[in-house]
Design an enzyme around this catalytic site. Sequence first.
Site, short mmCIF file in Angstrom:
data_model
loop_
_atom_site.label_atom_id
_atom_site.label_comp_id
_atom_site.label_asym_id
_atom_site.label_seq_id
_atom_site.Cartn_x
_atom_site.Cartn_y
_atom_site.Cartn_z
N LYS A 1 0.84 -1.20 0.00
CA LYS A 1 0.00 0.00 0.00
C LYS A 1 0.88 1.26 0.00
O LYS A 1 2.09 1.16 0.30
CB LYS A 1 -0.92 -0.01 1.22
CG LYS A 1 -0.19 0.05 2.55
CD LYS A 1 -1.13 -0.22 3.73
CE LYS A 1 -0.39 -0.16 5.04
NZ LYS A 1 -1.20 -0.65 6.17
N TYR B 1 14.09 30.96 4.85
CA TYR B 1 12.89 31.65 5.32
C TYR B 1 12.90 31.86 6.83
O TYR B 1 13.36 30.98 7.58
CB TYR B 1 11.64 30.82 5.00
CG TYR B 1 11.26 30.77 3.54
CD1 TYR B 1 10.97 31.93 2.83
CD2 TYR B 1 11.15 29.54 2.89
CE1 TYR B 1 10.59 31.86 1.50
CE2 TYR B 1 10.76 29.46 1.57
CZ TYR B 1 10.48 30.63 0.87
OH TYR B 1 10.11 30.56 -0.44
N ARG C 1 -10.91 0.16 14.53
CA ARG C 1 -10.77 0.96 13.32
C ARG C 1 -11.80 0.47 12.31
O ARG C 1 -12.84 1.07 12.14
CB ARG C 1 -9.32 0.84 12.80
CG ARG C 1 -9.00 1.69 11.61
CD ARG C 1 -7.52 1.67 11.29
NE ARG C 1 -7.01 0.34 10.91
CZ ARG C 1 -5.76 0.11 10.49
NH1 ARG C 1 -4.90 1.12 10.40
NH2 ARG C 1 -5.36 -1.09 10.16
N MET D 1 10.17 24.21 0.12
CA MET D 1 9.36 23.24 -0.61
C MET D 1 10.23 22.34 -1.51
O MET D 1 9.99 21.13 -1.59
CB MET D 1 8.31 23.96 -1.45
CG MET D 1 7.28 23.03 -2.04
SD MET D 1 6.05 23.88 -3.04
CE MET D 1 5.01 24.60 -1.78
C1 LIG Z 1 -0.44 -1.59 6.90
C2 LIG Z 1 -1.00 -2.87 7.40
C3 LIG Z 1 -0.17 -3.98 7.59
C4 LIG Z 1 1.35 -3.91 7.47
O1 LIG Z 1 1.88 -3.43 8.66
P1 LIG Z 1 3.46 -3.37 8.93
O2 LIG Z 1 3.56 -3.01 10.37
O3 LIG Z 1 4.01 -2.33 8.03
O4 LIG Z 1 3.99 -4.72 8.64
C5 LIG Z 1 -0.76 -5.18 7.94
N1 LIG Z 1 -2.10 -5.28 8.09
C6 LIG Z 1 -2.92 -4.23 7.94
C7 LIG Z 1 -4.38 -4.41 8.14
C8 LIG Z 1 -2.40 -2.98 7.61
O5 LIG Z 1 -3.22 -1.93 7.47
#
Ligand SMILES: *Cc1c(COP(=O)(O)O)cnc(C)c1O
Length: 377
Positions: free
Chosen positions: A43, A272, A139, A320
Amino acid sequence: MEKEFKLAKNQAWIEINLENLEHNIKEIQKIISKKTKIMAVVKANAYGHGAVLISKKLNEIGIFNFAVSSLKEGIELRENGILGNILIFGFTDYKNLEDVIKYDLIQTIIDYDYAKRIEKLDLSQKLKVHLKINTGMNRIGENYQNIEKIKEIFAIKNIEILGVFTHLAVSDSQTLEDINFTKSQINHFYQVINTLKSAGYSNFSSHIQSSYGILNYPELNLDYVRIGIIMYGVHSEKNIKTKVNINLKPVLTLKAKISSIHELDVNESISYGRTYITTSKIKVATVSIGYADGYPRSLSSKGIVLVNGKRRPILGRICMDQLIIDVTNMSIQVGDIVTLIGEDQNIKAEDVSYLANTISNELLSRLGNRLERIIKK
Ligand SMILES: *Cc1c(COP(=O)(O)O)cnc(C)c1O
């Protein structure tokens, strides 16, 4: 150095070491049981590394299970020829579920209401899903206590439940309280699995652990482990203690070129806000990278970069697209390369993120699309 200069079209770029990725995968496979498969979490553009680049290499070395956060990320992998199962962790709008089918992706059922709305849809074929169970992260996921609702989800006709999973909230912690909390999450999950099995549903895989799940609870042996951060060869935080140790090699190195070098007198200000005032004559260099590339602005007058292997401080505010470093007494030229995050022990993601008051996961995943990703040869 000369070669890198020619390879990169941009002034700032990322080098990806695919051998280190393969090394990390092998190290992870040593910890998990033989029957357990790695689900590579790619992801957020593979935590900034480049999702297609990373997933292609993973396919080459026999990894055929992936996870992404959204439909869009899943489609990107398919359009670039990535093979295997691709699970979408997050919410997909009902009106886009036909695309989940079209691209042969797997959707997470995020709770009972989501499933019941899908039940009403007239889909072209069964939607492949994994069902998320909430055991304490609060969550997404259907609450583990609602076992009747969970059974009802299993009875829905237009979905095919291939897997059931949960997510741990404090698997990275070694305090007694957190270990107890994690154990209760694991027990609640097993309760659900066992109840489903005795109700006659047994044809699904299950998974609980992400990176710290395997490093602190290696004894669990489920069908998959969902591995993100450690696959990229870094820990979330520095000095993190885990039950099992692992030899990791960072996959990513962030580099940028020096665009300008100049001498400053005493009492001159830099960047800046004039937050840095020189206290002696110094030599400074401007580097072509900034917070728009994902390099944290919070490292203004705090961050460290590597120039010719030496640690040099960032002076004044990070802009930036540019930042300024101290190169007093160094013999350098315009076009020389600065390393901001990398394989080198002196500039590890764990240390940079510590200084920026965050974790490696955030630091890396925010590295922007303006940065070219180059495979290190
Ligand atoms: C992002 C995520 C992972 C991976 O987590 P890491 O700590 O980076 O290994 C695993 N499961 C879910 C549901 C996640 O959202």
